[in-house]
Design an enzyme around this catalytic site. Structure first.
Site, short mmCIF file in Angstrom:
data_model
loop_
_atom_site.label_atom_id
_atom_site.label_comp_id
_atom_site.label_asym_id
_atom_site.label_seq_id
_atom_site.Cartn_x
_atom_site.Cartn_y
_atom_site.Cartn_z
N ARG A 55 -10.30 -42.20 -23.39
CA ARG A 55 -10.40 -41.94 -21.95
C ARG A 55 -9.08 -41.39 -21.40
NH1 ARG A 55 -10.03 -45.97 -18.11
NH2 ARG A 55 -10.47 -47.49 -19.75
N TYR A 108 -22.70 -24.99 -4.34
CA TYR A 108 -23.54 -25.55 -5.38
C TYR A 108 -24.19 -26.82 -4.83
CZ TYR A 108 -24.72 -27.93 -9.75
OH TYR A 108 -25.36 -28.61 -10.76
N ASP A 180 -13.71 -23.90 -6.28
CA ASP A 180 -14.60 -23.87 -7.43
C ASP A 180 -14.66 -22.41 -7.91
OD1 ASP A 180 -16.71 -23.78 -9.24
OD2 ASP A 180 -17.89 -25.25 -8.16
N LYS A 205 -20.54 -23.56 -17.97
CA LYS A 205 -21.00 -22.20 -17.70
C LYS A 205 -20.19 -21.17 -18.50
CE LYS A 205 -23.55 -24.32 -14.54
NZ LYS A 205 -23.07 -25.69 -14.35
#
Length: 394
Positions: A55, A108, A180, A205
Site C-alpha cells: 500500500r 465524467y 482531469d 484509458k
C-alpha cells in the site's frame, strides 16, 4: 533532453534493480526488513517508498509513476487503483469541511457524483461554472474557495476549458487547481504547462491503452503528491502489482497509439460533417468546433474522442435512429470506457441517465440522439465504412 518517444522506453529504469530488460512483477504484499534500523525506519516512513509494504509503494509502481510524471512535466506522480481513486484522493487531499469548490458543469459522471453527493456530506460546498465562459468562473470564486476542478476536453460533450486562464486566476487567488487530463493524454496536452497544480488521469484509458487494466494517476509537485499518498494510505486505493506492470507496458507505445488515433479521429470527424444523417459533429480538431482556436492553443493533438448527433424530426426519432446505428455497427463495439486500441461507441443519454436528471443532461449538452465515439488504431477507411453501412440502415 530526450524526446517523449525515448522517455516512454527508458524513464524510471533506476527502480529496476534486476538484470531483467523488462522489470519483473513484484507480486508481494510486503518486503523483508533491512538489517540496518535506520534504513528500515526510512522505508517505513518515507512517502512512496518502493520496498516496505504494497500500500506504501512497489518498484514497478515507482518506475511507472516516474514515467508519467516525466510525460506531464511534473515533479512526481502517484498510481492509484482506478481513475476515480485518483480523482477522489486528489480532491480529498486538498479540501476540508468549510471549504468551497468550483467545478465546471460538464464532467465524467462519477466525478459529478463525487462533487454533487460525496463532498457535501463532508461539509464541502460545490458550485459550478460554464467552462466555455471564463467570466462565469470569476463569478463563482469565494473567499473560502480552496479548489478549482476542471476536465478538458470534457466528457462527453468535448467542451474545452481555458487552462491558462484557470491557472492564472487560481495563482492570483491562492487556489489549488486540479485538471482531469484523461481525454487528452499528455501526448496531446500538458495542463501543468498552463499553471495547473495537479493533473489526474484514468490510466485505464489512453495511458494503459489496451482495455486490460484499471488504474489512475495523480501528478504534481512532490509535496502535493506526498500529501495525496498519505491520504491514499487511509483510503486504500493502491494499484495492484500486475496492473502497475501492465500500465508500464502500455505506456511504451502511448505516443505511437495516440498519433494514429488522432489521425483516425480527424478523418472520421471530417467524413461525418459531410453526411446528411449527421446533425452535428463535436470534435475539437474541426474548425466548426466553437472552441477550436482555444484547442489549437493548448493542445498538440485533438484526441480520439468525438460525439455525433443523429438527425431526426424530433428527439424521439433521433433516439430511435441512434439505437439503430449503435446496433448495426460491426467494428465499433458498444462498450463503456475509451482510449484503447479498439474503437468503441456508447449512447451517453443512456449511460448518464443513472446520475443525471433530464435538466442536468441538457446543461451538459447530452442529447438522446448523441453517440460518443472513442476511435482506435484500426484503418480509417474501415472505420468510416462501418459507420457508412450502419447509417445506411436508418
Amino acid at each position: 533532453m530526450s524526446h517523449i518517444e525515448t522517455d516512454l522506453i527508458h524513464s524510471g529504469k533506476a527502480f529496476n534493480e534486476t538484470r531483467s530488460v523488462i522489470p519483473p512483477i513484484y507480486q508481494t504484499a510486503t518486503y523483508f526488513a533491512d538489517t540496518n534500523p535506520e534504513e528500515y525506519l526510512k522505508a517505513a516512513t518515507e512517502a512512496r517508498h518502493p520496498y516496505f509494504y504494497h500500500r506504501h509503494g512497489n518498484p514497478v509502481s515507482s518506475q511507472t509513476a516516474e514515467l508519467v510524471a516525466r510525460l506531464e512535466g511534473t515533479e512526481a506522480a502517484l498510481l492509484t487503483a482506478t481513475g476515480m481513486a485518483a480523482v477522489s484522493t486528489a480532491v480529498l487531499s486538498i479540501v476540508k469541511a468549510g471549504d468551497h469548490v468550483v467545478a465546471q458543469r460538464s464532467h465524467y459522471s462519477a466525478a459529478s457524483v463525487l462533487l454533487k453527493e460525496v463532498l457535501p456530506q463532508f461539509g464541502v460546498e460545490v458550485s459550478y461554472f460554464d467552462q466555455s465562459d471564463n467570466s462565469s468562473l470569476d463569478a463563482e470564486i469565494r473567499p473560502n474557495t480552496a479548489l478549482i476542478y476542471v476536465e478538458t476536453p470534457s466528457n462527453p460533450n468535448l467542451a474545452i476549458t481555458d487552462l491558462a486562464y484557470v491557472g492564472a486566476l487560481a495563482r492570483e487567488k491562492g487556489i489549488t487547481t486540479v485538471c482531469d487530463n484523461t481525454f487528452a493524454s499528455p501526448i496531446n496536452q500538458r495542463p501543468g504547462d498552463f499553471g495547473i497544480d495537479i493533473i489526474v488521469h484514468s490510466a485505464t484509458k489512453y495511458l494503459g491503452g489496451h482495455s486490460d487494466l484499471t488504474a489512475g494517476v495523480i501528478c504534481g509537485t512532490s509535496a502535493a503528491v506526498n500529501k495525496a499518498w498519505k491520504k491514499m494510505l487511509s483510503l486504500g486505493g493502491a494499484l495492484a502489482p500486475f496492473d502497475a506492470w501492465l500500465l508500464l507496458r502500455g505506456l511504451r507505445t502511448l505516443s505511437l497509439r495516440v498519433k494514429q488515433i488522432n489521425a483516425n479521429a480527424l478523418a472520421l470527424a471530417q467524413w461525418f460533417e459531410t453526411h446528411p444523417l449527421i446533425k452535428r459533429v463535436l470534435y475539437c480538431g474541426l474548425p466548426s468546433h466553437p472552441q477550436h482556436e482555444l484547442a489549437r492553443r493548448q493542445m498538440n493533438g485533438f484526441t480520439g474522442m468525438l460525439c455525433v448527433e443523429i438527425a431526426g424530426k424530433d428527439e424521439q426519432e433521433q433516439f430511435t435512429r441512434a439505437q439503430t446505428v449503435l446496433n448495426s455497427l460491426q467494428l465499433f463495439a458498444n462498450a463503456a470506457s475509451l482510449g484503447g486500441v479498439e474503437s468503441l461507441v456508447v449512447h451517453p443519454a443512456s449511460m448518464w441517465g443513472l446520475h443525471h436528471s433530464p435538466e442536468q443532461k441538457l446543461k451538459a449538452g447530452i442529447n438522446d440522439g448523441m453517440l460518443r465515439i472513442s476511435v482506435g488504431i484500426e484503418h480509417e477507411e474501415d472505420l468510416i465504412g462501418d459507420f457508412e453501412q450502419a447509417l445506411g440502415r436508418i
